[in-house]
Design a protein around this motif. Structure first.
Motif, mmCIF file in Angstrom:
data_model
loop_
_atom_site.group_PDB
_atom_site.id
_atom_site.type_symbol
_atom_site.label_atom_id
_atom_site.label_comp_id
_atom_site.label_asym_id
_atom_site.label_seq_id
_atom_site.Cartn_x
_atom_site.Cartn_y
_atom_site.Cartn_z
ATOM 1 N N SER A 360 -4.375 0.418 6.181
ATOM 2 C CA SER A 360 -5.019 1.200 5.117
ATOM 3 C C SER A 360 -4.553 0.694 3.755
ATOM 4 O O SER A 360 -3.645 -0.129 3.658
ATOM 5 C CB SER A 360 -4.687 2.678 5.285
ATOM 6 O OG SER A 360 -3.290 2.879 5.172
ATOM 7 N N LEU A 374 -13.602 0.129 4.569
ATOM 8 C CA LEU A 374 -13.513 0.779 5.873
ATOM 9 C C LEU A 374 -14.902 1.173 6.354
ATOM 10 O O LEU A 374 -15.262 0.956 7.520
ATOM 11 C CB LEU A 374 -12.621 2.018 5.787
ATOM 12 C CG LEU A 374 -12.456 2.816 7.084
ATOM 13 C CD1 LEU A 374 -11.778 1.983 8.159
ATOM 14 C CD2 LEU A 374 -11.678 4.100 6.841
ATOM 15 N N ILE A 397 -8.254 3.228 12.424
ATOM 16 C CA ILE A 397 -7.451 2.792 11.275
ATOM 17 C C ILE A 397 -5.990 2.932 11.672
ATOM 18 O O ILE A 397 -5.650 3.805 12.476
ATOM 19 C CB ILE A 397 -7.745 3.664 10.022
ATOM 20 C CG1 ILE A 397 -7.135 3.080 8.754
ATOM 21 C CG2 ILE A 397 -7.228 5.087 10.222
ATOM 22 C CD1 ILE A 397 -7.881 1.915 8.177
ATOM 23 N N VAL A 399 -3.389 4.091 9.703
ATOM 24 C CA VAL A 399 -3.230 4.668 8.370
ATOM 25 C C VAL A 399 -1.743 4.793 8.039
ATOM 26 O O VAL A 399 -0.935 5.169 8.895
ATOM 27 C CB VAL A 399 -3.956 6.033 8.267
ATOM 28 C CG1 VAL A 399 -3.294 7.091 9.137
ATOM 29 C CG2 VAL A 399 -4.045 6.496 6.817
ATOM 30 N N PHE A 409 -5.341 8.133 3.587
ATOM 31 C CA PHE A 409 -6.757 8.478 3.424
ATOM 32 C C PHE A 409 -6.917 9.988 3.477
ATOM 33 O O PHE A 409 -6.161 10.681 4.172
ATOM 34 C CB PHE A 409 -7.612 7.861 4.541
ATOM 35 C CG PHE A 409 -7.898 6.400 4.358
ATOM 36 C CD1 PHE A 409 -8.418 5.915 3.161
ATOM 37 C CD2 PHE A 409 -7.669 5.509 5.388
ATOM 38 C CE1 PHE A 409 -8.692 4.563 2.998
ATOM 39 C CE2 PHE A 409 -7.938 4.150 5.232
ATOM 40 C CZ PHE A 409 -8.448 3.688 4.029
#
Length: 557
Positions: A360, A374, A397, A399, A409
């Motif tokens: 991310s 994304l 993802i 993240v 996110f």
DNA sequence: GCCGTTTTCGGCCCGACTGTTTTCAGTCG
């Protein structure tokens, strides 16, 4: 020379150039070339024969010439020259955490220190903090770093030891008098770090085996310790031992040499191994000893003997159970293989699904995705999924878990994905309480499905950070979050012990490759071994489940 | 040192922390 060895020399050249404070782009060119060769699917020797080394992207005129020299004589002029300026021991200082090229240069130039031992002595004598730009903390860090390195000295990860053992094993099978070969000892038990490689050989002619091993190109030294025992050292300073037995002794000795010391002492208590001759497999040996068969990974005396006595051996995960891989990177962030190609590689491994989980946005160095990229990647994946109905690419993802446990996110973004792996890549040194709270907050997020490489440990390099495991396991169970076994041989995080505890809490596990290249998908084998060492079965591992069951797990809420 | 050209030299992943400073260099992911 192997691709790996060529790559290693190129990295060392880059390291020396770094210490010499050369043009950083030139240094990067060497590092890049090393990376490319390490990843190369073709054998570098074949390319050399075909005069196609110059075709490799990232290899230009200069590096090509050096590689050609390496092919011909195992080294190159340029590297030899550089080693004269910056000796081996100085390069070793780079493996001390926190020490980079600039600091090593200051130490080397000012004090003329050429080895880790000398450096440790100087640090203990408070010589380091007198140097410009260095202080007491760095000095202390050096002492701690060298002590850590000394602790693991000579220990090899599975990623190094396992392929080396396989090569030696195949080499031994070339001998006519050899009828069976098995890796044994801690390597067969799958310990993440091993002191040496032990190999059991079934042979009619021990001397013929010794003669053959004596010519092994991968060995630095070979000694015949006893008529039935050869020891020596392989490249990368890994010690090895070859134990030779006659055919009728093979299986009892296979059990004898595989088990950990305590395991062996208990199951062979009051038994003369000579009475076990003529067995046809390990199952028979265990049966004769009064036990149910115990898989190699469990032979550590951590409850397996009791389980075997009472007939309660766990049903362990095997490679064939794995239906997919839920953590990998594509060139959208720092991966090297296009999504479509990752899919093809996964299909070859008989998987039904994979998840693309790039980094991310806050992980800028790795090309982390922002919201726009994304969603653009999601469209690409949708299109690929339309192409084939019998395989699924999940949109995912990896993240980042930020300092306070927030995610990189917003929830709306995470909600648009099939799967969310949350991992820590920063602030490794928060205290136990803060680190635990941080992870707990990520676990409570309703879109998080897996916590990636939970403790952040890097074998031989960095211990994992301190966390309150019980609180994390409780929360993971409550919020239906799986923990990852990251299969990279430098990580194997969570480790087997933790995996076993997770199972007791009812926490599910994902065994992932964290591949950054399609070749890395194979690393999952180390994760599977780790899972077996943690007594895990297919039901504990979400990526052995079929797609529907997995989706049910992922769509918690 | 490599690449890719607007063919002969300019461009080549960044941002934050740590420990040393006293305004920033070095390390790391």
């Amino acid at each position: 020379m192997t691709n790996r060895e060529v790559a290693q020399i190129l990295v060392r050249i880059a390291d020396i150039l770094g210490i010499k404070d050369e043009n950083p782009f030139r240094i990067r060119a060497y590092r890049n070339a090393a990376e490319v060769i390490y990843r190369l699917e073709e054998n570098i020797n074949d390319l050399h024969r075909l005069d196609r080394i110059g075709d490799i992207p990232g290899i230009g005129k200069a590096i090509k010439a050096s590689i050609k020299e390496m092919m011909d004589r195992g080294s190159c002029e340029y590297y030899d020259q550089l080693l004269n300026e910056v000796p081996e021991g100085v390069l070793q200082m780079l493996s001390i955490p926190g020490l980079g090229h600039k600091t090593v240069r200051v130490i080397y130039e000012n004090l003329g220190i050429k080895s880790l031992e000398e450096l440790l002595k100087a640090a203990r004598a408070n010589e380091i903090q007198k140097l410009p730009g260095l202080g007491a903390k760095t000095e202390n860090n050096i002492i701690k770093g060298i002590e850590m390195l000394a602790q693991n000295a000579g220990q090899a990860t599975l990623g190094i030891a396992s392929p080396a053992a396989e090569r030696l094993k195949n080499y031994l099978l070339e001998v006519d008098a050899v009828s069976a070969v098995s890796v044994v000892g801690s390597l067969r038990r799958g310990k993440p770090l091993v002191n040496d490689i032990d190999i059991l050989v079934e042979a009619r002619d021990f001397l013929a085996v010794y003669d053959h091993v004596n010519n092994y190109p991968g060995a630095i030294s070979v000694n015949r310790i006893q008529p039935d025992l050869i020891s020596g050292q392989l490249t990368y300073q890994i010690d090895f031992e070859i134990i030779m037995v006659e055919p009728e002794d093979f299986y009892p000795y296979l059990v004898w040499t595989t088990g950990g010391k305590e395991h062996r002492e208990i199951i062979f208590e009051n038994i003369d191994i000579k009475n076990l001759r003529g067995m046809n497999n390990e199952e028979q040996v265990y049966e004769k000893l009064g036990y149910q068969y115990i898989p190699p990974e469990l032979r550590e005396n951590t409850g397996e003997i009791e389980a075997s006595r009472t007939g309660e051996m766990p049903f362990l995960i095997e490679k064939r159970h794995i239906k997919g891989d839920l953590h990998m990177h594509s060139p959208w962030s720092d991966g090297g293989t296009e999504i479509e190609e990752l899919r093809e590689a996964a299909r070859e491994m008989k998987y039904d699904y994979i998840a693309i989980t790039d980094h991310s946005k806050s992980l800028t160095i790795s090309g982390g995705l922002n919201e726009e990229r994304l969603s653009a990647q999601g469209l690409v994946i949708d299109a690929l999924n339309r192409q084939c109905q019998d395989f699924t690419i999940f949109k995912g993802i990896e993240v980042d878990i930020l300092k306070e446990g927030q995610l990189d996110f917003a929830d709306e973004v995470l909600a648009s994905l099939d799967i969310v792996v949350a991992s820590i890549h920063s602030y490794f040194n928060l205290d136990r309480e803060e680190q635990t709270e941080r992870i707990l907050r990520a676990i409570r997020n309703k879109y998080v499905n897996i916590i990636g490489h939970l403790t952040g440990r890097l074998l031989n390099r960095r211990p994992g950070y301190e966390v309150d495991i019980d609180r994390i396991l409780m929360a993971a169970h409550k919020h239906q979050v799986a923990l990852e076994i990251n299969s990279h041989p430098d990580r194997l995080d969570i480790d087997a012990e933790l995996a076993r505890r997770a199972r007791e809490y009812g926490v599910k596990i994902a065994i992932n490759s964290d591949a950054h290249h399609k070749q890395d998908l194979e690393l999952i084998k180390y994760g599977i071994i780790n899972g077996r060492r943690g007594w895990l079965g297919p039901d504990d591992i979400i990526n052995t489940w079929d797609k529907d069951r997995l989706l049910q797990f992922l769509n918690k809420k």
